[in-house]
Each structure stands twice: as C-alpha cells, then as structure tokens.
Design a protein around this motif. Structure first.
Motif, PDB file in Angstrom:
ATOM      1  N   VAL A  33      64.058  31.702  29.523  1.00 24.95           N
ATOM      2  CA  VAL A  33      64.195  30.870  30.725  1.00 24.95           C
ATOM      3  C   VAL A  33      63.038  31.128  31.680  1.00 24.95           C
ATOM      4  CG1 VAL A  33      65.583  30.460  32.783  1.00 24.95           C
ATOM      5  CG2 VAL A  33      66.698  30.676  30.564  1.00 24.95           C
ATOM      6  N   PHE A  34      62.725  32.418  31.890  1.00 21.71           N
ATOM      7  CA  PHE A  34      61.623  32.751  32.790  1.00 21.71           C
ATOM      8  C   PHE A  34      60.292  32.218  32.262  1.00 21.71           C
ATOM      9  CE2 PHE A  34      64.163  36.644  34.346  1.00 21.71           C
ATOM     10  CZ  PHE A  34      64.813  35.849  35.265  1.00 21.71           C
ATOM     11  N   GLN A  35      60.116  32.290  30.952  1.00 23.75           N
ATOM     12  CA  GLN A  35      58.889  31.769  30.362  1.00 23.75           C
ATOM     13  C   GLN A  35      58.790  30.258  30.566  1.00 23.75           C
ATOM     14  OE1 GLN A  35      56.517  33.823  28.871  1.00 23.75           O
ATOM     15  NE2 GLN A  35      55.282  31.975  29.061  1.00 23.75           N
ATOM     16  N   ASP A  36      59.921  29.573  30.349  1.00 24.49           N
ATOM     17  CA  ASP A  36      59.949  28.123  30.572  1.00 24.49           C
ATOM     18  C   ASP A  36      59.640  27.786  32.029  1.00 24.49           C
ATOM     19  OD1 ASP A  36      60.514  27.665  27.951  1.00 24.49           O
ATOM     20  OD2 ASP A  36      62.685  27.424  28.239  1.00 24.49           O
ATOM     21  N   ARG A  37      60.150  28.623  32.940  1.00 22.59           N
ATOM     22  CA  ARG A  37      59.885  28.383  34.359  1.00 22.59           C
ATOM     23  C   ARG A  37      58.388  28.504  34.673  1.00 22.59           C
ATOM     24  NH1 ARG A  37      64.778  31.445  37.720  1.00 22.59           N
ATOM     25  NH2 ARG A  37      66.444  30.002  37.105  1.00 22.59           N
ATOM     26  N   GLN A  38      57.735  29.463  34.051  1.00 20.20           N
ATOM     27  CA  GLN A  38      56.295  29.593  34.267  1.00 20.20           C
ATOM     28  C   GLN A  38      55.565  28.340  33.814  1.00 20.20           C
ATOM     29  OE1 GLN A  38      54.855  33.176  32.436  1.00 20.20           O
ATOM     30  NE2 GLN A  38      55.767  34.512  33.988  1.00 20.20           N
ATOM     31  N   TYR A  39      55.965  27.815  32.665  1.00 22.06           N
ATOM     32  CA  TYR A  39      55.342  26.590  32.177  1.00 22.06           C
ATOM     33  C   TYR A  39      55.594  25.431  33.147  1.00 22.06           C
ATOM     34  CZ  TYR A  39      54.976  29.106  27.715  1.00 22.06           C
ATOM     35  OH  TYR A  39      54.683  30.013  26.739  1.00 22.06           O
ATOM     36  N   ASP A  62      53.368  25.899  36.215  1.00 22.12           N
ATOM     37  CA  ASP A  62      51.982  25.537  35.889  1.00 22.12           C
ATOM     38  C   ASP A  62      51.818  24.021  35.837  1.00 22.12           C
ATOM     39  OD1 ASP A  62      51.528  28.192  35.746  1.00 22.12           O
ATOM     40  OD2 ASP A  62      51.245  28.303  33.576  1.00 22.12           O
ATOM     41  N   ALA A  63      52.757  23.351  35.160  1.00 21.24           N
ATOM     42  CA  ALA A  63      52.671  21.896  35.030  1.00 21.24           C
ATOM     43  C   ALA A  63      52.765  21.215  36.389  1.00 21.24           C
ATOM     44  CB  ALA A  63      53.773  21.391  34.101  1.00 21.24           C
ATOM     45  N   ALA A  64      53.657  21.740  37.252  1.00 22.18           N
ATOM     46  CA  ALA A  64      53.826  21.139  38.580  1.00 22.18           C
ATOM     47  C   ALA A  64      52.571  21.315  39.424  1.00 22.18           C
ATOM     48  CB  ALA A  64      55.037  21.759  39.280  1.00 22.18           C
ATOM     49  N   GLU A  83      54.829  21.550  48.464  1.00 18.44           N
ATOM     50  CA  GLU A  83      55.022  20.505  47.448  1.00 18.44           C
ATOM     51  C   GLU A  83      55.754  21.059  46.224  1.00 18.44           C
ATOM     52  OE1 GLU A  83      54.304  17.326  47.128  1.00 18.44           O
ATOM     53  OE2 GLU A  83      53.016  16.810  48.813  1.00 18.44           O
ATOM     54  N   LEU A  84      55.399  22.288  45.840  1.00 18.29           N
ATOM     55  CA  LEU A  84      56.041  22.899  44.666  1.00 18.29           C
ATOM     56  C   LEU A  84      57.535  23.101  44.904  1.00 18.29           C
ATOM     57  CD1 LEU A  84      53.310  25.519  43.668  1.00 18.29           C
ATOM     58  CD2 LEU A  84      54.084  23.564  42.303  1.00 18.29           C
ATOM     59  N   TYR A  85      57.912  23.565  46.097  1.00 21.24           N
ATOM     60  CA  TYR A  85      59.338  23.764  46.406  1.00 21.24           C
ATOM     61  C   TYR A  85      60.097  22.439  46.352  1.00 21.24           C
ATOM     62  CZ  TYR A  85      59.115  28.701  47.686  1.00 21.24           C
ATOM     63  OH  TYR A  85      58.998  30.063  47.647  1.00 21.24           O
ATOM     64  N   LYS A 106      51.054  33.996  41.830  1.00 26.23           N
ATOM     65  CA  LYS A 106      50.577  34.504  40.541  1.00 26.23           C
ATOM     66  C   LYS A 106      50.217  33.357  39.601  1.00 26.23           C
ATOM     67  CE  LYS A 106      53.177  38.851  40.580  1.00 26.23           C
ATOM     68  NZ  LYS A 106      54.282  39.618  39.945  1.00 26.23           N
ATOM     69  N   ARG A 107      51.058  32.305  39.584  1.00 20.97           N
ATOM     70  CA  ARG A 107      50.775  31.178  38.686  1.00 20.97           C
ATOM     71  C   ARG A 107      49.526  30.421  39.132  1.00 20.97           C
ATOM     72  NH1 ARG A 107      51.888  33.088  34.871  1.00 20.97           N
ATOM     73  NH2 ARG A 107      51.299  31.117  33.858  1.00 20.97           N
ATOM     74  N   ILE A 108      49.333  30.311  40.447  1.00 22.69           N
ATOM     75  CA  ILE A 108      48.120  29.652  40.958  1.00 22.69           C
ATOM     76  C   ILE A 108      46.875  30.438  40.549  1.00 22.69           C
ATOM     77  CG2 ILE A 108      46.858  29.043  43.067  1.00 22.69           C
ATOM     78  CD1 ILE A 108      49.617  28.444  44.352  1.00 22.69           C
ATOM     79  N   GLU A 109      46.963  31.777  40.680  1.00 24.49           N
ATOM     80  CA  GLU A 109      45.833  32.620  40.275  1.00 24.49           C
ATOM     81  C   GLU A 109      45.548  32.466  38.784  1.00 24.49           C
ATOM     82  OE1 GLU A 109      43.862  34.264  42.110  1.00 24.49           O
ATOM     83  OE2 GLU A 109      44.899  34.150  44.034  1.00 24.49           O
TER      84      GLU A 109
END
Length: 747
Positions: A676-682, A685-687, A706-708, A722-725
């Motif tokens: 689930v956490f891995q899917d959330r990272q994807y 990233d996509a968003a 916007e992400l929220y 972290k995902r932005i970096e």
C-alpha cells in the motif's frame, strides 16, 4: 304659530293649556315665567334627593338594608342629572366613597404582626367588599356614569374612582403594602417547599394588585428577586447532592410547578421573566458542570428518557445546545478513540464501532430530534477518532467484511447481511486511507473466490456496487476484473474438459484451473514444490491447451492457492478429504510408506519449513486427525514423526480439514501494508508530475496544496517533500536557480 303653542306647553302641564287660546301674549309671559322659576325648583328638590342617595350609599358601605327601592334611587339620579347638578353629584359621591375608604385603613395598621395569613384574609375580604359595594353604587349612579362622566374624558368612571381610592388610601400605604406582599411571598414559598396553601386567596390578592396597577412595582420585582435567590441556592446545593438524571427531573418538575403557578394565580406578564429566572439559576449556571458530571453516564447507560429531557431543557437556555453539542462531540471522540486506539480490542473493533454508531444514531434521532448540527458533529467526531490510528481500522473493516461474506457465515439472512453491509459502508466513509482497505479487501476477496468460500455471489456484487458508488469506478476496476477472471475461467474449463476427452490418454485426475490476470489480483510469492508426476503431466497438458488458444501469454502456477479432494480408505470405510495442495502432497506420501519424519516430508514435497509445520499441524493436531504424530503434542517439532491414522473415524463422508496455510500471517499483513505504501508513492509521483506538467512552474507551498486536494489518502508534508526530491533527482522537474522554493517542469 298660535295653534302650535298649546301643544308645546301642554307637554309640561295640562293646567296651563287653558291660558293660551285667548292671547299669544300669555304664551310669551308663561315661557318667561317657566324658565326663570326652574332653578328654584331644582334647588329644593336636589337636597332631599341627595340625602336619600347618601343614605343608600351608606347602607351599601355598611352592608345594611337599603330603605328605598333601587329603581326609585336610579330615577332620582336621573332626575338630578336632568336638573344640571351632575358635577356636584359626582363630587359629593366621590367624597362619600373616599371618607369610607379612609376609615378602612386603620384596621390594617393596627392588625397583629404575627399572623400574616389572617392579615391576607382580612385584606382580601376588604377588597371583595369594596368591589361589591362599588358595583352596587355604580348600578345606582349608572345614569351619571354614562352621561356626565362619559362626556368628560378627564374624569374617571365610578368603578375607576373606586379602584383609585382603594389604591391611594389602602394599598399604597407603605406598611400595608409591604405586609400584603410579604404575606403573599410567604405563601408562595411555603407552596414551593411542598406545603398546601389557599391558591384562591393568593389569586384574589394578586388580581387586586393587578387591577390597582401596582402588581409590577409592588409585587413582581420582589417576587423575581426572591425566586432568583431561592433557585440560585437550590441549584448550588442540589448539584452537589444529586446525580445528573435526578437533577434533570427536579428541574423539569420545578419548571412545571412554576408554569402551574402562572396558570393558577400569577399574572401572565410574569411568565417570561419567571421561567427565565428558573432556567438561568437551575440550568444556565450549571450547564458545564452538569455535562461534565453526567453526560457520559447518560450516554454509557443509554438512558434515552433523561437524554430527551436534557436536550429539551438545554434548548430553553441561551447557549445550551451549542454547549451540549460540544460535549456530545467530545464524548464520541473519547469513547470512539478508546475503541480504535486500544490494540487489545482489535478483535472486536469493527463490531464495537458498528454498535457505537447505531447507539449514537439512535440518540441523535430519538433524543436530539434529528438536529442537523448534532448529526454533523457526530460525523466529524467519527472521522476524527477513526483516523487517529492510521491504516488499522481500514484493515480490520476489510477483514470484518470478509467474515460476513465468507461461506459458513450463518449469522444473518440475505436481508440482514445487506443491512450489515450498509452499516459497514457508513463506517468506511470516515476512513481516510481507503487504499489500505482496498488492499486487504482484495486479498480476502481473492481467497474467497479461489477456494470457493464466498457465501453469496449476489452479496459480493452488492458490496462491490456499494464501493463503486462510494469511491468511483477506478477504485473497483481491479475488483471487478477478479470477478471477470473467474467467469472466464469457467468457460475455459468447459473447453478444456472437451479437449481432455479427445485425448488418447485421458487422465483419472479432474483438474480445475483459474486463470488470473496478474494486474487484478494480489501478488503472491512464488513457491516451488515437488508435485506428483501425474499432476505435472496434467499441468503440461493444460499449458499446451491454453497457449494454443492464447499465444504470447505466460502462465505462472501458484501452488499456495491450490486445493484438492482426495479419496481415502480407513478401517471404518472410504472417505473423501477436502484439503489444500500442500496437505495433498503430504498425504500422498503415505501411499509410498508407513512413517516419515518432518525432514523427510520437507525433502519430498519441497514445502517451506514454516508452511510445512502448519500443514502437518492441521493434519495431525486438529479436529480431523488423519495422521498420527509421535510424540503427541499441539506443536510440530523437527524430530517428530508421522504415520497414517488408519483408525480415523468421522460421521461425515466428505471431511474438510481446516486450511491453516490460508490464515493470514503477520508477515502477510506487513507485506500488504508495504505494498500500500509503495502504491502511495507511485500515486504521489504521478500526481506531482501531472500537476507540474499542467502548471509548468509552481511554488512549493502551492504544489503541496494541490497535492492535498488530489490525493485521497493521508500523507505527511515530509513524505511529499521526499517524493519531490526524488522526482528532481530523476529529472522530472528542477528547482529555480534564483528561487529554490520554486519548481519548473522538465519536458
């Protein structure tokens, strides 16, 4: 002119008619004589008549018999008014009445000070007598009242004059007024303390004060002060002595008593300030203390009667309902938070949440009159406490749904099951991490579909429809794909059976295969096991058949999901045993030998050690022990040996042995959560890429905002950073060289 004179004069005196036919001069002389002689006649008549009227008034005031006929007295008043002496008559009547009223005051000034009740009775008797006398006098002087007084707007009527005299000379006397009001207040206090009082006496005296227009100034102000003092002390005392339910009933009873007093003897103008005073002192001053002390007791005990009363009383007080709403919200957060955040209660968490929601719904509907504010506050509170513990409630709700939809669940009929699913969806709406629910629900749904444990296809599809309606088609697309795979597999197996029948060497094993699309189903860890040659051969036959129809596809066998029905012979007779594929591989070994060690079985089957021990435990230590373990015990150890239990007995012909390997392990839970956490990272990233591609340039704060708005699961700002970096490192976007807080999309 001559002929008209006798007629006009004859109206007054028949004796004078004979004068006028002879000469008109007499007519003129007579008229002059009549007018000039009238005042003398009125003066003689008035004094005697007034004496007669005064005697009659005196008799009325002294309650003695009247010497004259009332009609005669009325006619006398009318005659006096005709003689134009109305002002004098009115003034003399007022003086006589005033003298009489002034004479009454002395009896009240000299009355003993100890007996207030007797004083009130005498005052009431004096008032009643005065009213009766005034009415009688007015009936005699009615002609005066309706002519002279009515024509002079500045003069009070005879009745109003009587009230004015009584007010001026008796009630306005400070000592008399104080004692009268003190006595009335004393009687009311006695009644409030539970004693019986003469309500008709109080009603009459308060009516007197109201009629005399001194009710508000002389009585009401003091009455409200005393009421305020009484209930302020009572509220403080009873809040200490009584519990909240008992106190609420006391307040309701007090309000009912005060309303009854208003109906019985108080003036209607007193109602609003009196009730406001009681509500303020018994409720308004103790709202917070009352709710702190008793709301949780009422809600825990489901005391609906007292909750209805609480809501009704608080709705009367300014700020009552907002205060109650805040405590109601806090209670739900506290009670619900304890359910969710206590790991020891995880087993019953979902059922406890459903019961709690039902209970709160019932309170909101039956006690709080479906007040929209309270219903919204309840929803906010549920959403707040359920998400205090991320992910776990979502996981447990998925497992709860699994327990209800699994075959063998005989707790509910189809209609009851549908109602349960509806209730679960209400709880589901409050969860932020719906992707966690999806992951666990998908894993459990896969088990139900693959091993045939689903209680009802209709119930499964109904739940799927509810999820789709709540979360959209994207949320359920993979779940719908699972059902589609199962339906396609049935069609493929029909074709495969026809294919097998056309083979030169048909197998004596009946094979059923479910073809699963990897993207729709949960991911399973591949496990290589040693299958019997007959099974391997049949697998190859199916592979050849399937790939012949669908070239370019790749098949990956999943032995962990397989199951079989074996025919076994015991001393008691033949039986059929329904087992998992791992159990099947173990049992088939006993066709080749009598006894095997754990190590020998592991070598022969290739089953992983932990899975093998659980499998052996289900066959030798459960309710259906088709194997014997030596030495005996509940757990399987490395040195244990197993042999076939030829003495096995069971009342059923087909026996299902519990498939322990299908139970979820801690590792599986962790693995599902990690996915689930891995899917959330994807998804993050996509968003980010989607937003930056559309906006081209954006500041960090606006990007996070916007992400929220787009993400449907809870996420911390640090995780977003972290995902932005990560995306910057992979050249999807870059920082502005002059403004590090600004990002640019890299095409």
């Amino acid at each position: 002119m001559i002929s008209s004179c006798p007629i006009w004069i004859g109206f007054f005196s028949c004796q004078l008619v004979w004068w006028f036919p002879t000469c008109i001069t007499y007519n003129i002389v007579f008229i002059y004589f009549f007018v000039t002689d009238r005042p003398k006649l009125a003066e003689n008549y008035t004094e005697d008549t007034w004496l007669k009227l005064r005697d009659a008034v005196g008799a009325i005031q002294n309650s003695t018999s009247i010497k004259y006929n009332l009609e005669e007295l009325y006619q006398a008043v009318e005659n006096l008014c005709s003689y134009k002496v109305s002002p004098t008559l009115y003034k003399q009547l007022r003086q006589v009445c005033e003298d009489h009223v002034q004479a009454q005051i002395q009896q009240f000034r000299e009355y003993p000070s100890l007996d207030n009740l007797s004083f009130l009775k005498r005052m009431n008797r004096c008032w009643q007598d005065h009213c009766r006398q005034t009415i009688m006098i007015r009936s005699i002087f009615l002609f005066l009242d309706r002519t002279y007084v009515l024509q002079n707007s500045l003069l009070p009527s005879i009745w109003d004059t009587g009230l004015e005299l009584f007010r001026t000379h008796i009630v306005s006397d400070s000592a008399v007024q104080k004692r009268t009001v003190d006595g009335i207040l004393e009687q009311i206090e006695l009644e409030r303390n539970g004693e019986t009082v003469d309500r008709s006496l109080i009603r009459s005296l308060l009516g007197m004060l109201s009629d005399l227009q001194v009710y508000k100034d002389s009585f009401e102000e003091r009455f409200l002060i005393e009421t305020n003092r009484l209930y302020a002390a009572e509220g403080q005392r009873l809040m200490q002595e009584r519990d909240v339910p008992e106190y609420l009933h006391h307040v309701a009873r007090r309000l009912e008593e005060e309303n009854d007093r208003i109906m019985s003897y108080l003036d209607q103008s007193t109602q609003k300030p009196l009730i406001s005073c009681v509500e303020k002192q018994l409720l308004g001053e103790h709202m917070t203390a009352m709710l702190q002390k008793g709301l949780s007791i009422l809600l825990d005990g489901n005391r609906l009667t007292e909750l209805v009363l609480l809501y009704q009383l608080f709705s009367k007080v300014k700020g009552g309902l907002p205060t109650l709403l805040q405590f109601w919200r806090d209670y739900i957060k506290s009670f619900g938070g304890e359910i969710v955040c206590t790991p020891e209660k995880d087993k019953d968490m979902v059922q406890d949440l459903l019961d709690f929601k039902d209970k709160m719904d019932n309170v909101a509907q039956s006690c709080f009159t479906r007040n929209e504010g309270f219903i919204n506050a309840m929803k906010e509170a549920f959403e707040a406490f359920i998400n205090k513990r991320p992910n776990k409630p979502a996981e447990l709700i998925a497992k709860y749904v699994d327990s209800k939809l699994r075959a063998g669940n005989k707790e509910a009929t189809e209609e009851e099951l549908e109602r349960i699913l509806d209730k679960i969806m209400i709880i589901f709406r409050f969860i932020h991490g719906k992707d966690v629910f999806e992951a666990f629900y998908k894993k459990d749904l896969a088990k139900r579909l693959l091993v045939g444990k689903s209680a009802s296809v209709d119930a499964e599809k109904s739940m799927l429809s509810k999820l789709k309606h709540e979360c959209g088609a994207a949320f359920t697309s993979k779940l719908e794909g699972m059902f589609k795979d199962m339906e396609l597999s049935k069609d493929i197996m029909i074709q495969f059976k026809q294919y097998i029948q056309n083979q030169s060497e048909p197998s004596n094993i009946e094979l059923t295969v479910n073809i699963l699309t990897m993207g729709h189903w949960p991911s399973y860890t591949p496990m290589e096991v040693h299958l019997p040659p007959e099974m391997v051969k049949l697998q190859e036959v199916f592979k050849l058949f399937y790939l012949g129809k669908h070239s370019g596809r790749k098949l990956q066998w999943q032995p962990t999901l397989g199951h079989a029905v074996l025919k076994a012979e015991f001393k008691e007779g033949k039986k059929e045993v329904q087992v998992s594929l791992f159990q099947t591989l173990v049992l088939l070994m006993f066709n080749e030998g009598e006894e095997f060690s754990v190590e020998e079985i592991r070598t022969a089957t290739g089953i992983e050690e932990g899975e093998l021990k659980r499998t052996l435990q289900s066959l030798a230590c459960g309710k259906a022990r088709v194997l014997n373990k030596n030495p005996r015990g509940k757990d399987v150890e490395d040195g244990d040996r197993f042999n076939f239990n030829n003495d096995f007995k069971h009342k059923l012909f087909r026996i299902k042995i519990n498939q322990i390997q299908m139970k979820e392990t801690v590792e599986e839970q962790v693995s599902t959560t990690e996915r689930v956490f891995q899917d959330r990272q994807y998804q993050i990233d996509a968003a980010v890429v989607r937003i930056m591609k559309m906006r081209k340039t954006l500041s960090h704060n606006l990007l996070v905002s916007e992400l929220y708005n787009q993400l449907k699961f809870p996420v911390k700002p640090g995780d977003l950073k972290k995902r932005i970096e990560s995306l910057i490192d992979r050249d999807y976007m870059e920082r502005d060289k002059e403004t590090p807080n600004q990002y640019h999309y890299v095409a």
